[in-house]
Motif scaffolding. Structure first.
Motif, PDB file in Angstrom:
ATOM      1  N   ARG A 394       0.830  -1.207   0.000  1.00 51.11           N
ATOM      2  CA  ARG A 394       0.000   0.000   0.000  1.00 51.11           C
ATOM      3  C   ARG A 394       0.861   1.252   0.000  1.00 51.11           C
ATOM      4  O   ARG A 394       0.579   2.226  -0.718  1.00 51.11           O
ATOM      5  N   SER A 395       1.923   1.281   0.796  1.00 51.58           N
ATOM      6  CA  SER A 395       2.821   2.435   0.819  1.00 51.58           C
ATOM      7  C   SER A 395       3.461   2.646  -0.547  1.00 51.58           C
ATOM      8  O   SER A 395       3.599   3.789  -1.015  1.00 51.58           O
ATOM      9  N   LEU A 396       3.852   1.544  -1.194  1.00 52.83           N
ATOM     10  CA  LEU A 396       4.460   1.637  -2.526  1.00 52.83           C
ATOM     11  C   LEU A 396       3.457   2.180  -3.534  1.00 52.83           C
ATOM     12  O   LEU A 396       3.786   3.058  -4.340  1.00 52.83           O
ATOM     13  N   TRP A 397       2.235   1.678  -3.497  1.00 53.80           N
ATOM     14  CA  TRP A 397       1.199   2.152  -4.427  1.00 53.80           C
ATOM     15  C   TRP A 397       0.917   3.640  -4.218  1.00 53.80           C
ATOM     16  O   TRP A 397       0.740   4.390  -5.193  1.00 53.80           O
ATOM     17  N   ASN A 398       0.858   4.079  -2.958  1.00 51.63           N
ATOM     18  CA  ASN A 398       0.628   5.504  -2.692  1.00 51.63           C
ATOM     19  C   ASN A 398       1.731   6.353  -3.305  1.00 51.63           C
ATOM     20  O   ASN A 398       1.469   7.395  -3.919  1.00 51.63           O
ATOM     21  N   GLU A 480      -8.241   0.939  -0.341  1.00 49.37           N
ATOM     22  CA  GLU A 480      -7.309   0.313  -1.280  1.00 49.37           C
ATOM     23  C   GLU A 480      -7.943   0.084  -2.647  1.00 49.37           C
ATOM     24  O   GLU A 480      -7.290   0.220  -3.678  1.00 49.37           O
ATOM     25  N   SER A 481      -9.230  -0.268  -2.678  1.00 50.65           N
ATOM     26  CA  SER A 481      -9.886  -0.502  -3.965  1.00 50.65           C
ATOM     27  C   SER A 481      -9.879   0.755  -4.824  1.00 50.65           C
ATOM     28  O   SER A 481      -9.748   0.699  -6.048  1.00 50.65           O
ATOM     29  N   ASP A 482     -10.010   1.946  -4.169  1.00 52.06           N
ATOM     30  CA  ASP A 482      -9.970   3.199  -4.916  1.00 52.06           C
ATOM     31  C   ASP A 482      -8.567   3.497  -5.429  1.00 52.06           C
ATOM     32  O   ASP A 482      -8.390   3.980  -6.551  1.00 52.06           O
ATOM     33  N   VAL A 483      -7.557   3.207  -4.609  1.00 50.67           N
ATOM     34  CA  VAL A 483      -6.171   3.420  -5.047  1.00 50.67           C
ATOM     35  C   VAL A 483      -5.855   2.513  -6.239  1.00 50.67           C
ATOM     36  O   VAL A 483      -5.211   2.938  -7.206  1.00 50.67           O
ATOM     37  N   VAL A 484      -6.336   1.267  -6.189  1.00 55.01           N
ATOM     38  CA  VAL A 484      -6.124   0.348  -7.308  1.00 55.01           C
ATOM     39  C   VAL A 484      -6.763   0.899  -8.574  1.00 55.01           C
ATOM     40  O   VAL A 484      -6.168   0.883  -9.660  1.00 55.01           O
ATOM     41  N   GLY A 495       8.185  -0.446 -11.839  1.00 56.50           N
ATOM     42  CA  GLY A 495       9.599  -0.747 -11.989  1.00 56.50           C
ATOM     43  C   GLY A 495      10.477   0.474 -12.186  1.00 56.50           C
ATOM     44  O   GLY A 495      11.693   0.411 -11.990  1.00 56.50           O
ATOM     45  N   GLU A 496       9.894   1.614 -12.576  1.00 52.45           N
ATOM     46  CA  GLU A 496      10.680   2.832 -12.755  1.00 52.45           C
ATOM     47  C   GLU A 496      10.974   3.524 -11.425  1.00 52.45           C
ATOM     48  O   GLU A 496      11.872   4.365 -11.343  1.00 52.45           O
ATOM     49  N   SER A 497      10.188   3.195 -10.396  1.00 52.71           N
ATOM     50  CA  SER A 497      10.349   3.861  -9.102  1.00 52.71           C
ATOM     51  C   SER A 497      10.800   2.927  -7.993  1.00 52.71           C
ATOM     52  O   SER A 497      11.046   3.372  -6.865  1.00 52.71           O
ATOM     53  N   TRP A 498      10.897   1.636  -8.289  1.00 49.44           N
ATOM     54  CA  TRP A 498      11.151   0.663  -7.218  1.00 49.44           C
ATOM     55  C   TRP A 498      11.930  -0.527  -7.776  1.00 49.44           C
ATOM     56  O   TRP A 498      11.823  -0.875  -8.958  1.00 49.44           O
ATOM     57  N   GLU A 499      12.718  -1.153  -6.891  1.00 46.81           N
ATOM     58  CA  GLU A 499      13.473  -2.333  -7.286  1.00 46.81           C
ATOM     59  C   GLU A 499      13.602  -3.269  -6.080  1.00 46.81           C
ATOM     60  O   GLU A 499      13.661  -2.822  -4.931  1.00 46.81           O
ATOM     61  N   ASP A 560       1.750  -6.046  -8.084  1.00 48.19           N
ATOM     62  CA  ASP A 560       1.096  -5.581  -9.306  1.00 48.19           C
ATOM     63  C   ASP A 560      -0.313  -5.103  -8.994  1.00 48.19           C
ATOM     64  O   ASP A 560      -1.040  -5.748  -8.238  1.00 48.19           O
ATOM     65  N   TYR A 561      -0.711  -3.983  -9.566  1.00 44.61           N
ATOM     66  CA  TYR A 561      -2.047  -3.442  -9.307  1.00 44.61           C
ATOM     67  C   TYR A 561      -3.072  -3.859 -10.353  1.00 44.61           C
ATOM     68  O   TYR A 561      -4.261  -3.567 -10.221  1.00 44.61           O
ATOM     69  N   ASN A 562      -2.644  -4.515 -11.422  1.00 44.74           N
ATOM     70  CA  ASN A 562      -3.577  -4.915 -12.478  1.00 44.74           C
ATOM     71  C   ASN A 562      -4.229  -6.246 -12.152  1.00 44.74           C
ATOM     72  O   ASN A 562      -3.685  -7.054 -11.434  1.00 44.74           O
TER      73      ASN A 562
END
Length: 562
Positions: A394-398, A480-484, A495-499, A560-562
């Protein structure tokens, strides 16, 4: 297919007790609707059929006067195992009846507990518990089959050596309506054999509760040496060892439980093949599930034994087994907590679709129950995640969502409008918005007047960027459903912001790390990976990071959010 009911005969039925009221209800249903689910049968040499599972439906069909009955012919499997497995999931299959069939299977397999447990898809502890019931008197087994006593009481009575004493105890239990805990408390006062203790017995050698120390005091009531008459002390020392053993593997599995007599059967063995197999690929995915783990036995005679590869979500496991037996395509419902979503995730490139909060985004396909943590499509699917990984994701998605909004002010404005239209303005924190404004225009230009503030922002030329920044700050306050749904609209590349890094891996148990290694191919790059993952967690993480794999752009399925 349908066959003449006269060509079907009853075979060995693990279930001996049939509730008359339930049978009458089933017969009336058959009269009205027929037999919906075929019964399982084996074909005989004389073109007759013997029932493996479905005796109640067969009896109801006979009572209803049907001339034909739908059947499913089972070939190439142990009939005893099929009958027991099929009947175990029925509400009226008692543990006493399971015990009798399990004992027959054990005899057929030369007493191989491991083989029979795998055949049935049970943990070895569950099998041992059913075997233990064979030590019950016939009166106790009948009482269990007829639902007069609970399983926990029967298990406790099985520890009483003489059947006549079991029967006398049963009379008192029924007369006084004793609970499992009350019976357990009574039996715990009996002596414990020190030979079977799993704790260090050094302190027991000179203890006054050790019968071998003062044998003459106990010779009238105890016929064996080295018994402990202090059951509380014995149990406390045993519990310490069980807790230590459970703690020693807490980094290996998301769930580690200690089981004792009277505990309900809320777990099952996770295997890839056989009657209850879910497939090799799904087993690997299940290792990362929050409901995967191990059990430490506190059962008499098996104290301290560890059973691994255990699933604690029986509904999910049943769905996975169904999917393995008969693969079907099932739409995967959007992740979330049941709240309405802000956007329609069907098309990443489309503009956001404002929907009502009563849209559950669910799946109407009722062919397989998808209400549990795992969805059983033919392709292996990530299951429920541990709390640590859920918070990390969740923190990563935010963070990823806020970055994507900052890059596209127009979409940020659209998202903000959608938040307002969906009455989710509680996510907009005035404090955070004020902080953003101060950074933009300075404290000296802050004003409580809406018009004055608007003029200042207009003069600074930051109105649109501020709208986007406001939308970005709202992510942490949304469900979380709204963030998704927002991420599916923006389609940012995680992948551009995290590894993948050590901090990420350190949040995982070893079973989760193993599942990830299988998913992205690290397991194939590390020599003797199975040996490495069987060692300490820190060494496994080091080997993972030193595998030589380029982690750039790799996003695990769990993130993955998809």
């Amino acid at each position: 297919m349908d066959v003449q009911i006269s060509s079907v005969r009853e075979g060995n039925n693990p279930r001996r007790y049939f509730d008359s009221a339930a049978m009458e209800e089933l017969t009336n249903s058959v009269k009205a609707n027929g037999i919906v689910q075929p019964i399982a049968v084996s074909r005989q040499s004389d073109d007759k059929y013997v029932i493996l599972a479905g005796h109640r439906r067969y009896r109801a069909a006979v009572s209803a006067g049907l001339s034909t009955i739908p059947v499913h012919v089972v070939e190439g499997q142990d009939p005893e195992a099929v009958a027991l497995i099929e009947n175990t999931v029925r509400d009226d299959m008692s543990p006493a009846e399971e015990s009798e069939s399990a004992m027959r299977l054990l005899k057929k397999n030369n007493g191989d507990v491991t083989e029979v447990a795998l055949l049935l898809g049970w943990t070895q502890d569950k099998l041992r518990r059913r075997i233990a019931l064979s030590g019950c008197s016939q009166t106790v087994r009948d009482a269990l089959a007829e639902r007069k006593i609970q399983l926990g009481i029967a298990e406790l009575l099985a520890t009483v050596p003489e059947h006549d004493k079991q029967d006398k105890a049963l009379e008192k239990i029924l007369a006084n309506k004793l609970t499992v805990s009350q019976v357990k408390d009574f039996l715990s006062r009996l002596v414990q054999m020190l030979e079977s203790a799993i704790f260090d017995k050094t302190q027991c050698m000179g203890c006054r509760f050790n019968t071998s120390t003062h044998a003459s005091l106990f010779e009238e009531t105890i016929d064996k040496d080295a018994c402990c008459t202090n059951s509380d002390c014995f149990q406390k020392k045993t519990d310490v060892v069980l807790q230590e053993k459970a703690a020693s593997i807490k980094d290996d599995y998301p769930v580690v439980r200690i089981i004792r007599l009277g505990d309900p059967d809320v777990w099952t063995q996770l295997v890839a093949t056989g009657n209850t197999g879910v497939g090799e690929a799904q087993v690997s995915k299940c290792h990362a599930c929050a409901n995967f783990g191990a059990i430490v036995s506190g059962l008499p005679g098996d104290e301290g034994k560890v059973d691994t590869s255990v699933c604690f979500d029986l509904n999910c496991h049943e769905n996975m087994v169904k999917a393995k037996r008969m693969p079907v395509h099932i739409p995967i419902p959007p992740s979330g907590d049941g709240e309405g979503v802000l956007f329609n995730p069907g098309s990443a490139a489309s503009a956001p679709e404002i929907t009502g909060d009563d849209d559950d985004g669910g799946n109407n396909d009722e062919s397989v129950d998808t209400s549990s943590c795992c969805t059983p499509p033919s392709v292996p699917r990530q299951s429920a995640m541990t709390g640590a990984m859920t918070q990390y994701r969740r923190s990563l998605w935010n963070m990823v969502g806020a970055k994507a909004i900052a890059k596209d002010h127009a979409k940020g404005m659209t998202i903000l409008v959608s938040i307002i239209a969906n009455a989710k303005t509680m996510a907009l924190s005035p404090t955070e918005v004020s902080t953003v404004i101060r950074r933009k225009i300075g404290d000296d230009r802050m004003s409580k007047s809406v018009g004055t503030m608007a003029s200042a922002l207009d003069e600074a030329g930051i109105g649109l960027s501020l709208i986007a920044a406001t939308a970005g700050t709202a992510l942490s306050g949304l469900h979380e459903s709204d963030v998704v749904s927002i991420l599916q609209y923006l389609q940012p590349n995680i992948g551009e912001s995290w590894e993948i890094n050590k901090d990420f891996l350190s949040l995982m148990t070893k079973s989760e790390i193993s599942s990830l290694a299988d998913e992205i191919g690290v397991a194939d790059k590390v020599d003797n990976w199975h040996k490495v993952i069987g060692g300490k967690k820190e060494q496994a993480i080091q080997a993972f990071m030193n595998s030589g794999m380029d982690f750039n752009g790799i996003v695990p399925m769990m993130l993955d959010y998809n």
